[in-house]
Design a protein around this motif. Structure first.
Motif, PDB file in Angstrom:
ATOM      1  N   THR B 103      36.406  57.461  70.265  1.00  0.00           N
ATOM      2  CA  THR B 103      36.334  56.351  71.212  1.00  0.00           C
ATOM      3  C   THR B 103      37.649  55.574  71.210  1.00  0.00           C
ATOM      4  N   VAL B 104      38.180  55.319  70.010  1.00  0.00           N
ATOM      5  CA  VAL B 104      39.445  54.583  69.916  1.00  0.00           C
ATOM      6  C   VAL B 104      40.563  55.357  70.610  1.00  0.00           C
ATOM      7  N   LYS B 105      40.545  56.670  70.457  1.00  0.00           N
ATOM      8  CA  LYS B 105      41.579  57.488  71.108  1.00  0.00           C
ATOM      9  C   LYS B 105      41.484  57.352  72.635  1.00  0.00           C
ATOM     10  N   ARG B 106      40.248  57.314  73.143  1.00  0.00           N
ATOM     11  CA  ARG B 106      40.089  57.111  74.592  1.00  0.00           C
ATOM     12  C   ARG B 106      40.574  55.711  74.984  1.00  0.00           C
ATOM     13  N   ASN B 107      40.237  54.704  74.157  1.00  0.00           N
ATOM     14  CA  ASN B 107      40.669  53.327  74.434  1.00  0.00           C
ATOM     15  C   ASN B 107      42.190  53.245  74.515  1.00  0.00           C
ATOM     16  N   ALA B 108      42.865  53.973  73.621  1.00  0.00           N
ATOM     17  CA  ALA B 108      44.331  53.944  73.610  1.00  0.00           C
ATOM     18  C   ALA B 108      44.873  54.391  74.969  1.00  0.00           C
ATOM     19  N   VAL B 109      44.207  55.397  75.555  1.00  0.00           N
ATOM     20  CA  VAL B 109      44.626  55.881  76.869  1.00  0.00           C
ATOM     21  C   VAL B 109      44.248  54.862  77.939  1.00  0.00           C
ATOM     22  N   GLN B 110      42.982  54.360  77.869  1.00  0.00           N
ATOM     23  CA  GLN B 110      42.504  53.422  78.887  1.00  0.00           C
ATOM     24  C   GLN B 110      43.339  52.142  78.924  1.00  0.00           C
ATOM     25  N   TYR B 111      43.725  51.651  77.762  1.00  0.00           N
ATOM     26  CA  TYR B 111      44.461  50.384  77.699  1.00  0.00           C
ATOM     27  C   TYR B 111      45.958  50.590  77.575  1.00  0.00           C
ATOM     28  N   ASP B 112      46.382  51.849  77.569  1.00  0.00           N
ATOM     29  CA  ASP B 112      47.799  52.160  77.495  1.00  0.00           C
ATOM     30  C   ASP B 112      48.452  51.485  76.290  1.00  0.00           C
ATOM     31  N   MET B 113      47.824  51.662  75.119  1.00  0.00           N
ATOM     32  CA  MET B 113      48.371  51.084  73.890  1.00  0.00           C
ATOM     33  C   MET B 113      48.600  52.210  72.880  1.00  0.00           C
ATOM     34  N   PRO B 114      49.667  52.104  72.090  1.00  0.00           N
ATOM     35  CA  PRO B 114      49.859  53.089  71.019  1.00  0.00           C
ATOM     36  C   PRO B 114      48.747  52.954  69.977  1.00  0.00           C
ATOM     37  N   LEU B 115      48.410  54.044  69.308  1.00  0.00           N
ATOM     38  CA  LEU B 115      47.332  54.025  68.312  1.00  0.00           C
ATOM     39  C   LEU B 115      47.828  54.564  66.982  1.00  0.00           C
TER      40      LEU B 115
END
Lengths: 107, 432
Positions: B103-115
């Motif tokens: 889920t966090v990996k998807r969030n990184a894409v959705q919010y355009d933030m590095p993870l």
């Protein structure tokens, strides 16, 4: 039971509650229009029905405590907080969407 | 029943009733007031400065997902000038954390933030699955909590970031306040109420921008904004005492929804009454900001944070450091960054008065004798600690000692041979 004596409703579980309902988020149900006493069915009746007929999990207390929906579980009727709709006394209408969301799981 | 109209726009149908004031709002007005209130929390506490790099402690759950979404929105809307990064901790719990990390990996894409993901295995040489094999399902939350708090610091340091925000909400804070009240732990009660807890020595501060946000509203925000979050409970049994405090809070909310924020405010007021020699909040009397870890555990107490000197290189931080130097023994002054190494944890720390089974380190004494907690560095791993050896190292010592013992015990039971092999593998790894 004849089709005209049932109401189609959609019941959804999220926030971890789907675990208690066979890991299924969305349940399309056809429920009777009247309860045993001949009164129109409401959310309070639906919660009992879900416990008795739909939930396979034995941990009923994760959903209902002391005859009420467990504190920390939100109930949305067609996206509106059930507190705006008369809570358990809200009478089910055809094609209603009833959503139970747990707030009790980790964040 | 005629639909109720929104109290703000008077046009759209009200869908939300706010727990804190019973205001009835439509979807759009709710989303906008929820965001405006977080913005107010951030600006009124001067939480961030332009150019700050902020790590968002992201679990994939509702709170951190909402935090990431709201911070992104506000950063763009009000031009905070923040550089936002997602920081996730992999505790090593199969079937739980590996799913939520997706889920966090998807969030990184959705919010355009590095993870950035850091694992307990790389930091401590133990996954939570392995810890539970040794100590059982009871009491493992202590280990996980202590490890996670330090892991967030270490992850931030790896990223060169000095500020971690977490998704703790008003319900969490109220819960912690009640727990500390019920334990008679005034120092922790006082520290747990601060919005910023941080540490000039370790250069990592933590804050809770959702401190005044109801859990209910966080869930509704996530629902109405259709955010992608993960919701499966941790597989290991929850801490019983916290669970009771949680039920109490939820039951109170049912009877009187404002109770949650009232408990938070009471906690803040009580914190002001606690003498500074008890809380370890010295040298900054007028500020509510204190030093401690995210939810009131004893790690990293003492010293002083401030709401203006955010920047670790700033004047305030330098002054704090100087004040501490003046006050504390010279031996306390250790360059944390030079000692920080992820391998330091694997060496067992020296024996200290501690019971590895319960993880208790004389908590009662701290409360009763009102011992002043001063900040230093753990002499094993170099991370901030109010004790000579930090709690993470102390717990690891117990774990590392138990590892060979467990082998002998399981040796007797034939049916556990596969578990045994896994453990043997773990030992070989740690030794090598």
């Amino acid at each position: 039971m004849a089709a005209e004596n049932t109401i189609p409703v959609i019941v959804e579980f999220t926030g971890g509650l789907e675990m208690l309902f066979s890991d299924e988020r969305k349940h399309k149900l056809s429920v009777p229009t009247k309860d045993d006493q001949g009164k129109a069915v409401n959310i309070g009746w639906l919660v009992e029905y879900l416990c008795d007929k739909v939930m396979k999990d034995t941990r009923k207390e994760m959903f209902v405590l002391d005859g009420h929906v467990r504190p920390g579980i939100l109930v949305l009727i067609n996206d509106a907080d059930w507190e705006l709709e008369g809570e358990a006394s809200y009478a089910l209408q055809p094609n209603d969407n009833i959503l139970f969301v747990s707030t009790l799981h980790g964040g | 029943m005629a639909p109720t109209l929104c109290a703000i726009c008077q046009i759209a149908r009200a869908l939300i009733i706010r727990p804190k004031n019973h205001q009835k709002l439509c979807r759009e007005c709710f989303i906008s007031i929820f965001e405006a209130e977080i913005h107010h929390t951030i600006t009124s506490t001067s939480l961030f400065s332009r150019g700050d790099r902020i790590a968002i402690g992201a679990s994939g759950g509702k709170d951190s997902t909402v935090l990431a979404s709201v911070l992104k929105t506000l950063n763009e809307r009000y031009d905070y000038g923040l550089d936002l990064v997602l920081l996730s901790i992999d505790e090593g719990i199969k079937g739980y954390r590996d799913d939520s990390l997706e889920t966090v990996k998807r969030n990184a894409v959705q919010y355009d933030m590095p993870l950035k993901i850091v694992g307990y295995d790389e930091l401590y040489g133990w996954t939570m699955d392995q810890v539970v094999e040794v100590i059982g399902k009871k009491g493992n939350c202590t280990y996980c909590g202590v490890f996670r708090r330090q892991a967030l610091d270490r992850g931030a340091k790896m990223l060169g970031i000095n500020h971690v925000v977490t998704g703790h909400n008003a319900d969490d804070i109220a819960e912690t306040i009640l727990m500390n009240l019920l334990r008679g732990d005034l120092p922790r009660l006082a520290r747990s109420t601060s919005i910023v807890t941080g540490d000039s020595a370790s250069d990592v501060r933590r804050s809770k921008p959702l401190k005044y946000a109801y859990e209910k509203e966080i869930v509704l925000y996530a629902h109405h904004k259709k955010l992608d979050y993960f919701t499966t409970e941790c597989l290991y049994s929850p801490e019983a005492f916290r669970g009771s405090a949680r039920s109490l809070i939820k039951n109170l909310e049912r009877v009187r929804p404002s109770a949650i924020l009232d408990v938070v405010r009471s906690g803040e007021d009580m914190a002001k009454l606690v003498p500074e020699e008890v809380t370890g909040i010295s040298q900054c009397k007028s500020q509510k900001v204190s030093l401690s870890s995210a939810d009131g555990e004893r790690e990293g107490a003492g010293g002083c944070g401030s709401s203006n000197g955010r920047n670790s290189g700033g004047e305030m931080a330098d002054m704090e450091k100087k004040l501490q130097q003046d006050e504390e023994a010279a031996s306390r002054e250790i360059d944390v960054s030079s000692l920080a190494s992820s391998t330091a944890h694997i060496h067992p720390p020296e024996k200290k008065g501690h019971d590895p089974k319960t993880g208790k380190t004389g908590r009662k004494d701290a409360g009763r004798k009102l011992v002043k907690q001063t900040l230093g560095s753990c002499k094993k791993c170099g991370y901030m600690s109010s004790q000579e050896v930090c709690k993470a190292c102390t717990l690891l010592e117990g774990l590392n000692k138990n590892r060979p013992q467990m082998e002998i015990e399981t040796d007797v039971e034939d049916n556990e041979s596969s578990t045994l092999r896994r453990r043997m593998g773990g030992v070989a790894l740690a030794a090598g």
